[in-house]
Design a protein around this motif. Structure first.
Motif, PDB file in Angstrom:
ATOM      1  N   PRO A  78     -20.900  93.167  37.419  1.00 47.14           N
ATOM      2  CA  PRO A  78     -20.014  93.180  38.592  1.00 47.14           C
ATOM      3  C   PRO A  78     -19.130  91.937  38.692  1.00 47.14           C
ATOM      4  CG  PRO A  78     -22.229  93.867  39.204  1.00 47.14           C
ATOM      5  CD  PRO A  78     -22.322  93.336  37.803  1.00 47.14           C
ATOM      6  N   LEU A  79     -19.686  90.777  38.350  1.00 49.15           N
ATOM      7  CA  LEU A  79     -18.888  89.549  38.381  1.00 49.15           C
ATOM      8  C   LEU A  79     -17.796  89.580  37.314  1.00 49.15           C
ATOM      9  CD1 LEU A  79     -21.643  86.787  38.834  1.00 49.15           C
ATOM     10  CD2 LEU A  79     -20.250  87.883  40.588  1.00 49.15           C
ATOM     11  N   ARG A 118     -25.918  85.528  17.823  1.00 48.64           N
ATOM     12  CA  ARG A 118     -24.677  85.807  17.100  1.00 48.64           C
ATOM     13  C   ARG A 118     -23.428  85.587  17.955  1.00 48.64           C
ATOM     14  NH1 ARG A 118     -28.457  89.625  15.634  1.00 48.64           N
ATOM     15  NH2 ARG A 118     -28.856  89.828  13.405  1.00 48.64           N
ATOM     16  N   GLU A 119     -23.624  85.552  19.256  1.00 50.03           N
ATOM     17  CA  GLU A 119     -22.487  85.423  20.169  1.00 50.03           C
ATOM     18  C   GLU A 119     -22.940  84.664  21.401  1.00 50.03           C
ATOM     19  OE1 GLU A 119     -19.457  88.419  22.668  1.00 50.03           O
ATOM     20  OE2 GLU A 119     -20.899  89.211  21.209  1.00 50.03           O
ATOM     21  N   ILE A 120     -22.046  83.891  21.958  1.00 52.21           N
ATOM     22  CA  ILE A 120     -22.348  83.194  23.206  1.00 52.21           C
ATOM     23  C   ILE A 120     -21.147  83.310  24.125  1.00 52.21           C
ATOM     24  CG2 ILE A 120     -21.545  80.945  22.420  1.00 52.21           C
ATOM     25  CD1 ILE A 120     -24.634  81.555  24.630  1.00 52.21           C
ATOM     26  N   ALA A 121     -21.422  83.549  25.390  1.00 54.28           N
ATOM     27  CA  ALA A 121     -20.360  83.567  26.398  1.00 54.28           C
ATOM     28  C   ALA A 121     -20.837  82.705  27.557  1.00 54.28           C
ATOM     29  CB  ALA A 121     -20.063  84.988  26.866  1.00 54.28           C
ATOM     30  N   ILE A 122     -20.124  81.637  27.819  1.00 54.56           N
ATOM     31  CA  ILE A 122     -20.441  80.742  28.921  1.00 54.56           C
ATOM     32  C   ILE A 122     -19.524  81.085  30.088  1.00 54.56           C
ATOM     33  CG2 ILE A 122     -20.577  78.360  29.707  1.00 54.56           C
ATOM     34  CD1 ILE A 122     -22.581  78.989  27.523  1.00 54.56           C
ATOM     35  N   ILE A 123     -20.120  81.438  31.229  1.00 53.51           N
ATOM     36  CA  ILE A 123     -19.300  81.743  32.395  1.00 53.51           C
ATOM     37  C   ILE A 123     -19.355  80.575  33.373  1.00 53.51           C
ATOM     38  CG2 ILE A 123     -19.841  84.186  32.097  1.00 53.51           C
ATOM     39  CD1 ILE A 123     -21.389  84.039  34.761  1.00 53.51           C
ATOM     40  N   ALA A 124     -18.343  80.508  34.224  1.00 52.60           N
ATOM     41  CA  ALA A 124     -18.293  79.520  35.297  1.00 52.60           C
ATOM     42  C   ALA A 124     -18.496  80.272  36.605  1.00 52.60           C
ATOM     43  CB  ALA A 124     -16.952  78.786  35.286  1.00 52.60           C
ATOM     44  N   GLU A 125     -19.649  80.061  37.211  1.00 46.26           N
ATOM     45  CA  GLU A 125     -19.970  80.763  38.454  1.00 46.26           C
ATOM     46  C   GLU A 125     -19.657  79.879  39.653  1.00 46.26           C
ATOM     47  OE1 GLU A 125     -23.939  82.046  40.834  1.00 46.26           O
ATOM     48  OE2 GLU A 125     -23.846  82.727  38.752  1.00 46.26           O
ATOM     49  N   VAL A 135     -15.474  82.744  37.570  1.00 49.85           N
ATOM     50  CA  VAL A 135     -14.092  82.259  37.585  1.00 49.85           C
ATOM     51  C   VAL A 135     -13.631  81.779  36.210  1.00 49.85           C
ATOM     52  CG1 VAL A 135     -14.184  81.694  40.027  1.00 49.85           C
ATOM     53  CG2 VAL A 135     -14.826  79.950  38.344  1.00 49.85           C
ATOM     54  N   GLY A 136     -14.433  82.004  35.187  1.00 48.42           N
ATOM     55  CA  GLY A 136     -14.017  81.609  33.847  1.00 48.42           C
ATOM     56  C   GLY A 136     -15.051  82.001  32.819  1.00 48.42           C
ATOM     57  N   VAL A 137     -14.581  82.258  31.596  1.00 47.57           N
ATOM     58  CA  VAL A 137     -15.485  82.615  30.499  1.00 47.57           C
ATOM     59  C   VAL A 137     -14.982  81.982  29.205  1.00 47.57           C
ATOM     60  CG1 VAL A 137     -16.576  84.455  29.171  1.00 47.57           C
ATOM     61  CG2 VAL A 137     -15.948  84.872  31.552  1.00 47.57           C
ATOM     62  N   GLY A 138     -15.882  81.318  28.497  1.00 45.51           N
ATOM     63  CA  GLY A 138     -15.604  80.868  27.139  1.00 45.51           C
ATOM     64  C   GLY A 138     -16.519  81.624  26.203  1.00 45.51           C
ATOM     65  N   ASP A 157      -7.020  82.987  37.794  1.00 43.03           N
ATOM     66  CA  ASP A 157      -5.731  82.384  38.153  1.00 43.03           C
ATOM     67  C   ASP A 157      -5.883  81.236  39.152  1.00 43.03           C
ATOM     68  OD1 ASP A 157      -3.185  84.210  37.146  1.00 43.03           O
ATOM     69  OD2 ASP A 157      -5.055  85.321  37.268  1.00 43.03           O
ATOM     70  N   ASP A 158      -6.766  81.387  40.128  1.00 38.96           N
ATOM     71  CA  ASP A 158      -6.898  80.349  41.157  1.00 38.96           C
ATOM     72  C   ASP A 158      -7.781  79.189  40.712  1.00 38.96           C
ATOM     73  OD1 ASP A 158      -9.056  82.143  41.224  1.00 38.96           O
ATOM     74  OD2 ASP A 158      -9.555  81.615  43.283  1.00 38.96           O
ATOM     75  N   PHE A 159      -8.283  79.207  39.470  1.00 37.35           N
ATOM     76  CA  PHE A 159      -9.044  78.078  38.931  1.00 37.35           C
ATOM     77  C   PHE A 159      -8.376  77.490  37.688  1.00 37.35           C
ATOM     78  CE2 PHE A 159     -12.332  79.164  41.834  1.00 37.35           C
ATOM     79  CZ  PHE A 159     -13.209  78.094  41.895  1.00 37.35           C
ATOM     80  N   GLN A 160      -7.126  77.833  37.470  1.00 39.05           N
ATOM     81  CA  GLN A 160      -6.397  77.242  36.354  1.00 39.05           C
ATOM     82  C   GLN A 160      -5.859  75.873  36.738  1.00 39.05           C
ATOM     83  OE1 GLN A 160      -3.499  80.033  34.807  1.00 39.05           O
ATOM     84  NE2 GLN A 160      -5.016  81.657  34.581  1.00 39.05           N
ATOM     85  N   ASP A 161      -5.582  75.055  35.722  1.00 35.60           N
ATOM     86  CA  ASP A 161      -5.020  73.710  35.895  1.00 35.60           C
ATOM     87  C   ASP A 161      -5.969  72.743  36.593  1.00 35.60           C
ATOM     88  OD1 ASP A 161      -2.505  74.523  34.744  1.00 35.60           O
ATOM     89  OD2 ASP A 161      -2.028  75.471  36.657  1.00 35.60           O
ATOM     90  N   VAL A 162      -7.288  72.996  36.498  1.00 31.91           N
ATOM     91  CA  VAL A 162      -8.259  72.062  37.080  1.00 31.91           C
ATOM     92  C   VAL A 162      -9.260  71.583  36.019  1.00 31.91           C
ATOM     93  CG1 VAL A 162      -8.055  72.990  39.418  1.00 31.91           C
ATOM     94  CG2 VAL A 162      -9.769  73.951  37.862  1.00 31.91           C
ATOM     95  N   GLY A 163      -8.943  71.827  34.741  1.00 30.46           N
ATOM     96  CA  GLY A 163      -9.775  71.351  33.649  1.00 30.46           C
ATOM     97  C   GLY A 163     -10.874  72.300  33.209  1.00 30.46           C
ATOM     98  N   LEU A 164     -10.975  73.471  33.849  1.00 35.19           N
ATOM     99  CA  LEU A 164     -12.070  74.379  33.530  1.00 35.19           C
ATOM    100  C   LEU A 164     -11.922  74.993  32.132  1.00 35.19           C
ATOM    101  CD1 LEU A 164     -14.651  75.776  34.361  1.00 35.19           C
ATOM    102  CD2 LEU A 164     -13.285  77.504  35.562  1.00 35.19           C
TER     103      LEU A 164
END
Length: 220
Positions: A78-79, A118-125, A135-138, A157-164
Protein backbone atom coordinates in the motif's frame (compact mmCIF):
# COMPACT_ATOMS: atom_id res chain seq x y z
CA UNK A 1 21.88 -27.22 7.91
CA UNK A 2 20.13 -23.86 8.33
CA UNK A 3 22.08 -22.65 11.37
CA UNK A 4 25.36 -24.56 10.84
CA UNK A 5 26.23 -24.64 7.10
CA UNK A 6 29.51 -26.40 7.90
CA UNK A 7 27.54 -29.58 8.79
CA UNK A 8 27.35 -31.65 5.61
CA UNK A 9 25.57 -34.71 7.04
CA UNK A 10 23.86 -35.55 10.32
CA UNK A 11 22.79 -39.11 11.13
CA UNK A 12 20.98 -39.87 14.41
CA UNK A 13 20.50 -43.60 14.95
CA UNK A 14 18.98 -44.95 17.08
CA UNK A 15 16.49 -42.31 18.20
CA UNK A 16 14.35 -43.43 21.12
CA UNK A 17 10.98 -41.86 21.92
CA UNK A 18 9.58 -42.63 25.38
CA UNK A 19 6.58 -40.75 26.70
CA UNK A 20 7.39 -37.06 26.40
CA UNK A 21 11.12 -37.57 25.88
CA UNK A 22 13.25 -38.00 22.73
CA UNK A 23 16.72 -39.46 23.27
CA UNK A 24 19.50 -39.71 20.68
CA UNK A 25 21.54 -42.78 21.61
CA UNK A 26 24.11 -42.34 18.86
CA UNK A 27 24.89 -39.71 16.23
CA UNK A 28 27.31 -39.17 13.36
CA UNK A 29 28.23 -35.75 11.97
CA UNK A 30 30.14 -35.13 8.74
CA UNK A 31 31.81 -31.72 8.41
CA UNK A 32 32.09 -29.96 5.03
CA UNK A 33 35.79 -29.08 5.01
CA UNK A 34 35.41 -26.69 2.06
CA UNK A 35 33.16 -24.45 4.15
CA UNK A 36 35.37 -24.71 7.23
CA UNK A 37 38.43 -23.63 5.23
CA UNK A 38 36.59 -20.86 3.36
CA UNK A 39 34.23 -19.00 5.64
CA UNK A 40 30.93 -18.58 3.76
CA UNK A 41 29.16 -15.27 3.34
CA UNK A 42 26.42 -14.62 5.86
CA UNK A 43 23.21 -16.56 5.05
CA UNK A 44 24.74 -17.95 1.83
CA UNK A 45 23.46 -21.39 2.81
CA UNK A 46 19.83 -20.20 2.85
CA UNK A 47 17.59 -20.28 -0.21
CA UNK A 48 15.92 -17.01 0.80
CA UNK A 49 17.89 -14.45 2.77
CA UNK A 50 16.28 -13.13 5.98
CA UNK A 51 15.17 -9.53 6.44
CA UNK A 52 18.38 -7.43 6.68
CA UNK A 53 17.74 -5.41 9.83
CA UNK A 54 21.29 -4.01 9.75
CA UNK A 55 20.21 -1.50 7.10
CA UNK A 56 17.57 0.14 9.32
CA UNK A 57 18.50 3.65 10.37
CA UNK A 58 16.82 6.99 11.10
CA UNK A 59 17.89 9.91 8.94
CA UNK A 60 17.28 13.65 8.92
CA UNK A 61 16.61 15.50 5.66
CA UNK A 62 18.21 18.87 5.05
CA UNK A 63 14.92 20.62 5.80
CA UNK A 64 14.64 18.96 9.21
CA UNK A 65 12.10 16.27 8.33
CA UNK A 66 12.95 12.82 9.63
CA UNK A 67 12.56 9.50 7.84
CA UNK A 68 13.27 5.89 8.68
CA UNK A 69 15.46 4.18 6.11
CA UNK A 70 14.79 0.44 5.99
CA UNK A 71 14.59 -2.49 3.56
CA UNK A 72 11.23 -2.90 1.89
CA UNK A 73 8.82 -5.59 3.11
CA UNK A 74 6.01 -7.50 1.32
CA UNK A 75 3.43 -5.69 3.45
CA UNK A 76 4.64 -2.33 2.10
CA UNK A 77 2.50 -2.71 -1.05
CA UNK A 78 0.00 0.00 0.00
CA UNK A 79 2.83 2.44 0.76
CA UNK A 80 4.51 1.65 -2.57
CA UNK A 81 1.21 2.11 -4.40
CA UNK A 82 0.68 5.51 -2.83
CA UNK A 83 4.22 6.63 -3.66
CA UNK A 84 3.85 5.76 -7.35
CA UNK A 85 0.30 7.10 -7.60
CA UNK A 86 1.30 10.50 -6.19
CA UNK A 87 4.25 11.02 -8.54
CA UNK A 88 4.14 13.87 -10.99
CA UNK A 89 4.21 12.80 -14.67
CA UNK A 90 7.82 14.00 -14.88
CA UNK A 91 8.98 12.05 -11.81
CA UNK A 92 7.19 8.93 -13.05
CA UNK A 93 8.86 9.18 -16.45
CA UNK A 94 12.30 9.87 -14.97
CA UNK A 95 12.11 6.70 -12.83
CA UNK A 96 10.17 4.26 -15.04
CA UNK A 97 10.84 5.86 -18.47
CA UNK A 98 7.10 6.21 -19.01
CA UNK A 99 4.15 7.60 -17.07
CA UNK A 100 2.57 4.84 -15.03
CA UNK A 101 -1.21 4.97 -15.01
CA UNK A 102 -2.11 1.38 -14.13
CA UNK A 103 -0.48 0.28 -10.87
CA UNK A 104 -1.20 -3.44 -10.72
CA UNK A 105 -0.81 -5.87 -7.83
CA UNK A 106 1.69 -7.86 -9.93
CA UNK A 107 3.85 -4.76 -10.33
CA UNK A 108 3.75 -3.96 -6.62
CA UNK A 109 4.47 -7.58 -5.73
CA UNK A 110 7.62 -7.51 -7.87
CA UNK A 111 8.73 -4.33 -6.10
CA UNK A 112 7.97 -5.48 -2.54
CA UNK A 113 8.44 -9.27 -2.49
CA UNK A 114 12.15 -9.60 -3.11
CA UNK A 115 15.00 -11.96 -2.31
CA UNK A 116 17.32 -9.80 -0.22
CA UNK A 117 20.30 -11.90 -1.28
CA UNK A 118 19.90 -10.86 -4.92
CA UNK A 119 18.10 -7.53 -4.63
CA UNK A 120 17.74 -4.79 -2.07
CA UNK A 121 15.29 -1.92 -1.92
CA UNK A 122 15.73 0.69 0.79
CA UNK A 123 12.64 2.81 1.40
CA UNK A 124 12.35 6.10 3.27
CA UNK A 125 9.36 5.94 5.59
CA UNK A 126 7.94 9.24 6.78
CA UNK A 127 5.56 9.39 9.74
CA UNK A 128 3.85 12.74 10.16
CA UNK A 129 0.82 13.08 12.40
CA UNK A 130 0.41 9.31 12.51
CA UNK A 131 0.33 9.08 8.70
CA UNK A 132 2.93 6.67 7.35
CA UNK A 133 4.26 7.27 3.84
CA UNK A 134 6.94 5.83 1.63
CA UNK A 135 8.69 8.93 0.28
CA UNK A 136 11.66 7.37 -1.49
CA UNK A 137 13.16 4.11 -2.72
CA UNK A 138 16.71 3.13 -3.65
CA UNK A 139 16.92 -0.24 -5.38
CA UNK A 140 19.95 -2.39 -6.28
CA UNK A 141 19.57 -5.56 -8.36
CA UNK A 142 22.54 -7.86 -8.82
CA UNK A 143 22.96 -9.83 -12.02
CA UNK A 144 23.10 -13.64 -11.55
CA UNK A 145 26.64 -14.96 -11.95
CA UNK A 146 28.12 -11.49 -12.29
CA UNK A 147 29.72 -9.05 -9.86
CA UNK A 148 27.70 -6.09 -11.11
CA UNK A 149 24.49 -4.45 -9.94
CA UNK A 150 21.95 -2.08 -11.48
CA UNK A 151 20.53 0.69 -9.32
CA UNK A 152 17.60 3.09 -9.50
CA UNK A 153 16.51 5.81 -7.10
CA UNK A 154 13.08 7.40 -6.72
CA UNK A 155 12.03 10.25 -4.42
CA UNK A 156 8.52 11.62 -3.88
CA UNK A 157 8.03 15.08 -5.37
CA UNK A 158 7.58 16.79 -2.00
CA UNK A 159 10.80 15.21 -0.64
CA UNK A 160 13.08 16.16 -3.52
CA UNK A 161 15.99 18.60 -3.12
CA UNK A 162 16.51 17.71 0.57
CA UNK A 163 19.35 15.21 0.11
CA UNK A 164 17.22 12.06 0.28
CA UNK A 165 18.08 10.81 -3.22
CA UNK A 166 21.77 11.29 -2.46
CA UNK A 167 21.46 9.39 0.81
CA UNK A 168 19.56 6.45 -0.72
CA UNK A 169 22.03 6.10 -3.59
CA UNK A 170 24.98 6.35 -1.23
CA UNK A 171 23.48 3.52 0.84
CA UNK A 172 23.24 1.40 -2.30
CA UNK A 173 26.94 1.97 -2.95
CA UNK A 174 27.73 0.76 0.55
CA UNK A 175 25.56 -2.34 0.09
CA UNK A 176 27.22 -3.07 -3.27
CA UNK A 177 30.63 -2.93 -1.58
CA UNK A 178 29.38 -5.18 1.22
CA UNK A 179 28.16 -7.71 -1.35
CA UNK A 180 31.56 -7.73 -3.03
CA UNK A 181 30.36 -6.27 -6.33
CA UNK A 182 32.98 -4.92 -8.72
CA UNK A 183 30.74 -2.23 -10.19
CA UNK A 184 27.22 -0.83 -10.33
CA UNK A 185 25.39 1.22 -12.91
CA UNK A 186 22.14 2.99 -13.59
CA UNK A 187 20.37 4.30 -16.69
CA UNK A 188 19.33 7.96 -16.56
CA UNK A 189 17.30 9.97 -19.04
CA UNK A 190 19.32 12.81 -20.53
CA UNK A 191 16.68 15.38 -19.59
CA UNK A 192 16.99 14.46 -15.88
CA UNK A 193 19.79 16.82 -14.83
CA UNK A 194 19.20 16.38 -11.09
CA UNK A 195 19.90 12.65 -11.25
CA UNK A 196 22.88 13.16 -13.54
CA UNK A 197 24.34 15.66 -11.07
CA UNK A 198 23.62 13.36 -8.12
CA UNK A 199 25.41 10.46 -9.81
CA UNK A 200 28.41 12.63 -10.64
CA UNK A 201 28.62 13.87 -7.04
CA UNK A 202 28.90 10.27 -5.84
CA UNK A 203 31.71 9.40 -8.25
CA UNK A 204 29.78 7.81 -11.10
CA UNK A 205 31.09 8.14 -14.64
CA UNK A 206 28.46 9.43 -17.07
CA UNK A 207 28.56 8.03 -20.59
CA UNK A 208 26.12 8.26 -23.52
CA UNK A 209 23.76 5.30 -23.81
CA UNK A 210 20.82 5.11 -26.17
CA UNK A 211 19.63 8.24 -27.96
CA UNK A 212 17.91 9.76 -24.92
CA UNK A 213 19.81 8.01 -22.12
CA UNK A 214 23.03 8.16 -20.12
CA UNK A 215 24.70 5.25 -18.38
CA UNK A 216 26.05 6.13 -14.94
CA UNK A 217 28.62 3.60 -13.71
CA UNK A 218 31.08 3.26 -10.87
CA UNK A 219 33.90 0.77 -10.35
CA UNK A 220 34.96 -0.50 -6.93
Amino acid sequence: MLIFPEIKELDINPLVVTGDKVIALDARIVIDESIVKNEPKEFSHLIISPYPTRYIQPWLCRDGRSVLLRPIRPEDEPLEHELIARLSPESSRFRFFYIIKDISHDMLSRFCNIDYGREIAIIAESNSGGKRRNVGVGRLVTQPGAEIGEFATLVADDFQDVGLGHKLTDMLIGIALEKGLKSMYGVILKDNPKMVGLARSLGFTIEPGDADEYKASIEF
